[in-house]
Enzyme design. Structure first.
Site, PDB file in Angstrom:
ATOM      1  N   CYS A 163       0.808  -1.221   0.000  1.00 16.55           N
ATOM      2  CA  CYS A 163       0.000   0.000   0.000  1.00 16.55           C
ATOM      3  C   CYS A 163       0.842   1.272   0.000  1.00 16.55           C
ATOM      4  O   CYS A 163       0.293   2.374   0.023  1.00 16.55           O
ATOM      5  CB  CYS A 163      -0.955  -0.021   1.184  1.00 16.55           C
ATOM      6  SG  CYS A 163      -2.072  -1.451   1.123  1.00 16.55           S
ATOM      7  N   HIS A 302      -1.871   8.076   6.709  1.00 15.89           N
ATOM      8  CA  HIS A 302      -2.204   6.795   6.081  1.00 15.89           C
ATOM      9  C   HIS A 302      -3.567   6.349   6.590  1.00 15.89           C
ATOM     10  O   HIS A 302      -4.403   5.902   5.808  1.00 15.89           O
ATOM     11  CB  HIS A 302      -1.126   5.773   6.391  1.00 15.89           C
ATOM     12  CG  HIS A 302      -1.292   4.468   5.687  1.00 15.89           C
ATOM     13  ND1 HIS A 302      -1.359   4.373   4.307  1.00 15.89           N
ATOM     14  CD2 HIS A 302      -1.425   3.192   6.150  1.00 15.89           C
ATOM     15  CE1 HIS A 302      -1.512   3.108   3.957  1.00 15.89           C
ATOM     16  NE2 HIS A 302      -1.556   2.375   5.054  1.00 15.89           N
ATOM     17  N   GLU A 313       0.449   5.031  13.953  1.00 14.13           N
ATOM     18  CA  GLU A 313       0.719   6.250  13.200  1.00 14.13           C
ATOM     19  C   GLU A 313       0.620   7.466  14.115  1.00 14.13           C
ATOM     20  O   GLU A 313       1.386   8.431  13.975  1.00 14.13           O
ATOM     21  CB  GLU A 313      -0.225   6.395  12.014  1.00 14.13           C
ATOM     22  CG  GLU A 313       0.153   7.551  11.105  1.00 14.13           C
ATOM     23  CD  GLU A 313      -0.612   7.577   9.789  1.00 14.13           C
ATOM     24  OE1 GLU A 313      -0.202   8.330   8.904  1.00 14.13           O
ATOM     25  OE2 GLU A 313      -1.621   6.841   9.660  1.00 14.13           O
ATOM     26  N   LYS A 334      -9.103   8.301   3.723  1.00 20.44           N
ATOM     27  CA  LYS A 334      -9.640   6.944   3.560  1.00 20.44           C
ATOM     28  C   LYS A 334     -11.004   6.809   4.228  1.00 20.44           C
ATOM     29  O   LYS A 334     -11.747   5.878   3.922  1.00 20.44           O
ATOM     30  CB  LYS A 334      -8.669   5.901   4.130  1.00 20.44           C
ATOM     31  CG  LYS A 334      -7.380   5.732   3.323  1.00 20.44           C
ATOM     32  CD  LYS A 334      -6.507   4.622   3.913  1.00 20.44           C
ATOM     33  CE  LYS A 334      -5.246   4.413   3.100  1.00 20.44           C
ATOM     34  NZ  LYS A 334      -4.270   5.513   3.222  1.00 20.44           N
ATOM     35  N   HIS A 339      -9.625   2.356   1.251  1.00 23.65           N
ATOM     36  CA  HIS A 339      -8.190   2.147   1.082  1.00 23.65           C
ATOM     37  C   HIS A 339      -7.941   1.659  -0.342  1.00 23.65           C
ATOM     38  O   HIS A 339      -8.325   0.544  -0.703  1.00 23.65           O
ATOM     39  CB  HIS A 339      -7.717   1.112   2.107  1.00 23.65           C
ATOM     40  CG  HIS A 339      -6.232   1.000   2.217  1.00 23.65           C
ATOM     41  ND1 HIS A 339      -5.366   1.517   1.274  1.00 23.65           N
ATOM     42  CD2 HIS A 339      -5.446   0.409   3.167  1.00 23.65           C
ATOM     43  CE1 HIS A 339      -4.127   1.266   1.642  1.00 23.65           C
ATOM     44  NE2 HIS A 339      -4.152   0.603   2.781  1.00 23.65           N
ATOM     45  N   PHE A 398       1.831  -3.598   4.021  1.00 21.41           N
ATOM     46  CA  PHE A 398       2.254  -4.938   4.422  1.00 21.41           C
ATOM     47  C   PHE A 398       3.686  -5.175   3.938  1.00 21.41           C
ATOM     48  O   PHE A 398       4.060  -4.785   2.826  1.00 21.41           O
ATOM     49  CB  PHE A 398       1.342  -5.996   3.797  1.00 21.41           C
ATOM     50  CG  PHE A 398       0.008  -6.172   4.480  1.00 21.41           C
ATOM     51  CD1 PHE A 398      -0.409  -5.341   5.491  1.00 21.41           C
ATOM     52  CD2 PHE A 398      -0.842  -7.201   4.086  1.00 21.41           C
ATOM     53  CE1 PHE A 398      -1.633  -5.518   6.118  1.00 21.41           C
ATOM     54  CE2 PHE A 398      -2.067  -7.388   4.690  1.00 21.41           C
ATOM     55  CZ  PHE A 398      -2.472  -6.548   5.708  1.00 21.41           C
TER      56      PHE A 398
END
Length: 414
Positions: A163, A302, A313, A334, A339, A398
């Site tokens: 991502c 994010h 975060e 998001k 996402h 990831f």
């Protein structure tokens, strides 16, 4: 000598609209692009929320034959790139594209085409597989076909860092310009992965929300968040060497001042428990930009709406910005468009640029119940006007990927 990198065009295809302006207007209005998934029906799933690109007809943007031979993620990339090029009023030189690179990130590539042809294989046999399958499914096909379309003969490749792919593609493109390898980079990310296998896989990994309510399923930083909403789309920036842009009379939207990328080296899906990887990426982007933490006026987070990401975060922001973190506006778009996986970092980079240009901060919608672990200013539910000198955009993925980009007002607008 390192060259200054500027942005002269941006394009988007998102669950909120088929262009950058429509997407931006929807974000500021607090509208959501999340709904129930319609691209597949499988009674084993029941109702599943997702953020799909709506009313997308590729033949409105390209020849029918060309559209038929391109996977949906490539189609999205074409449309976003075309918008960026139009805004920049740029055409690659007809006889010499050796100074133009195309770099489009994606997490999974042409998985829709792969799923479709796997069904053909199982039902009708190998002799009926499409001869175009390989050029539809390979992750580098967005960059490869864009380079052909544009006559761009410098490097073309895909960046795959889950991502963070779209953000890393932009960072790599900027680095190539700075080193003098190219003058122009068409860079961004694209994703179209609404298949039962991908959705089921993320659900099995406990990454997706279990909510069946599209209105509130994506709720970054909220106490009751329980996973992300899968989305699709594309974002592309036209990056140029500043002197090249000014020489041709281009309008400079923003300077891409800094890029930082790190690895958690901790766990394949979970962030580092001390948030060090994300913090180091943000610090590296600040250092690359020659900026201090208090130079940043807005952080596009994010902010996936997963319990771990949002908490860590927040921790990372506190490590980097100290006490200033408590007054720094930090929102997750998001919440409105889900996402977008490998496209997320590129689309959100474009949103950060829009914020910079319009002196406006998009909100984190669906924020209702504060989480004691997430106690910063997430611009809840309502957009905010504010003068912005520089902004940061984060993208994590990831595999332990962490990427941060810093954009600031152009030093020498055309």
């Amino acid at each position: 000598m390192s060259r200054r990198v500027v942005v002269t065009g941006l394009g988007m295809v998102t669950p909120l609209g088929l262009d950058a302006q429509t997407t931006w207007d929807a974000l500021l209005a607090g509208r959501s692009g999340v709904d129930l998934i319609t691209q597949f029906e499988d009674e084993r799933f029941g109702d599943v929320v997702g953020a799909e690109v709506k009313d997308f007809d590729p033949t409105q943007f390209m020849e029918r034959k060309e559209a038929r031979r391109a996977d949906r993620f490539v189609q999205f990339a074409f449309v976003a790139a075309d918008e960026a090029l139009r805004q920049a009023e740029y055409q690659a030189p007809e006889n010499d594209g050796h100074r133009v690179a195309t770099i489009i990130g994606t997490a999974v590539g042409g998985v829709l085409s792969m799923a479709r042809e796997n069904e053909v294989l199982n039902k009708r046999g190998p002799g009926r597989i499409s001869p175009f399958l390989m050029t539809q499914m390979l992750p580098d096909m967005a960059s490869g076909q864009l380079s052909i379309r544009l006559g761009a003969k410098a490097a073309n490749f895909s960046v795959t860092s889950a991502c963070a792919s779209g953000a890393d593609a932009i960072g790599v493109g900027a680095s190539m310009i700075r080193r003098g390898e190219v003058d122009v980079a068409v860079a961004g990310g694209s994703e179209a992965a609404m298949t039962p296998l991908v959705v089921g896989g993320f659900a099995a990994a406990k990454a997706l929300t279990e909510s069946r309510d599209p209105e509130t399923a994506s709720r970054p930083f909220d106490l009751n968040r329980d996973g992300f909403v899968i989305g699709e789309g594309a974002g592309v920036l036209l990056l140029e060497d500043e002197e090249h842009a000014l020489a041709r009379g281009a309008t400079v939207l923003a300077e891409l001042a800094g890029y930082g990328a790190t690895s958690d080296a901790f766990h394949v899906t979970q962030p580092a428990e001390d948030a060090s990887g994300a913090a180091l990426a943000m610090q590296a982007a600040l250092k690359d930009a020659g900026a201090t933490p208090d130079d940043i006026d807005y952080l596009n987070a994010h902010g996936t709406s997963t319990p771990l990401n949002d908490r860590f975060e927040t921790m990372a922001a506190k490590r980097v910005f100290g006490e200033y973190a408590y007054t720094l506006p930090m929102s997750s778009t998001k919440s409105a468009m889900g996402h977008l996986l490998g496209a997320a970092g590129a689309v959100e980079a474009g949103i950060a640029i829009q914020a910079l240009r319009h002196s406006a901060i998009p909100p984190t919608i669906n924020y209702e119940t504060p989480d004691p672990d997430c106690d910063l200013d997430y611009v809840p539910n309502t957009a905010r006007s504010a003068p912005l000198r520089a902004v940061m955009s984060n993208a994590f993925g990831f595999g332990g990927h962490n990427s941060s980009l810093v954009f600031r007002q152009p030093a020498r607008p055309a």
